[in-house]
Write a protein that holds these residues in place. Structure first.
Motif: not given
Length: 291
Positions: A8-9, A16-17, A43, A78-79, A225, A228
């Motif tokens: 993920n980032d 988030c992430s 983000q 994820g992303y 988020g 996540d």
């Protein structure tokens, strides 16, 4: 201790992430091994942000982790920023997944009947390949429809009607499960429905051909988020042996409590105040309620 690679980032501001995956997975007694796909100053919900794309680093992760004999009990992706990165994520999974490695894919493609700005048909196709391999996928209803080749316009046609939306989500989940090459469980998250004068958010879980629903009252805010957080809790609890529907209920309740802890005047782009609830989340394991 079990170990999960989290792809993920990493964002500075905006919870988030990886910034939520690391504390949440860790407090549930699973080692979180981050593979950062990009680093953002904030983000992307903020107007002003800068970022460094780390797509080319993924090959270095693969090479160095293999040289270090890395192995994982789970992989959670994820992303993904673009098609090139998705191809490398697919390669990472092929290199490190063993027969008993748990794989959760959280496909980030769109929401509320619309696709995100990074969406392309090529990215959708590679997400279809990734999700077919997973033990669990956690799309929202828009993403589930995209992956199942159901027109996303059908979501808006349902006009928040509970029965219509649940039927649409059930159809998408069934298609995705049948397309999978594993005995896959499908969790469709964040289904916003109207029941009389009230509004609720449902999560639909398809497991072993059976559909179960959980719901929580809907609030009129959308926080960064929460998806996540949800996927991180599911990943860690599954690696601890929890049944999927119970994990969904715990994740849903945790997010609801975190929202309650968040001040009414807080910037929704900053995410929820989940930190206060981490001790309660850890008690899930201490109390052995997952057996």
């Amino acid at each position: 201790m079990k170990k999960v690679a989290v792809i993920n980032d990493l964002s500075g501001f905006g919870k988030c992430s990886l910034s939520v995956a690391l504390p949440i997975i860790s407090v549930l007694s699973v080692q979180c091994v981050p593979l950062a796909t990009a680093v953002f100053t904030s983000q992307t919900g903020f107007e002003d942000y800068s970022y460094t794309d780390l797509t080319d680093m993924i090959e270095e992760y693969i090479k160095n982790w293999k040289l270090n004999n890395a192995s994982f009990d789970g992989i959670y992706s994820g992303y993904i920023t673009d098609y090139k990165q998705a191809i490398l994520v697919k390669r990472f999974i092929e290199e490190f997944r063993k027969e008993d490695t748990f794989l959760l894919i959280d496909p980030v493609l769109g929401d509320n009947g619309e696709t995100y700005k990074m969406f392309t048909n090529d990215l959708l196709e590679i997400h279809k390949e990734l999700t077919r391999q997973a033990n669990i996928i956690t799309p929202n209803l828009t993403e589930a429809c995209l992956l199942a080749d159901i027109p996303v316009e059908d979501i808006l046609k349902c006009d928040k009607d509970r029965d219509s939306l649940i039927e649409l989500a059930s159809s998408a989940a069934t298609i995705l499960s049948k397309n999978a090459i594993t005995n896959q469980e499908v969790i469709i998250t964040g289904i916003s429905v109207r029941e009389g004068d009230s509004y609720y958010v449902y999560n639909l879980v398809l497991s072993e051909g059976e559909i179960n629903l959980s719901k929580t009252p809907m609030i009129d805010k959308s926080f960064s988020g929460t998806g996540d957080i949800f996927a991180s809790i599911i990943t860690a609890l599954k690696l601890n042996g929890l049944m999927t529907f119970k994990a969904v209920e715990i994740a849903q309740d945790f997010i609801a409590e975190a929202i309650n802890d968040t001040p009414a005047d807080a910037d929704t782009r900053d995410g929820v105040y989940f930190e206060k609830e981490l001790a309660n989340l850890a008690s899930v394991l201490r109390d052995n309620i997952y057996y």
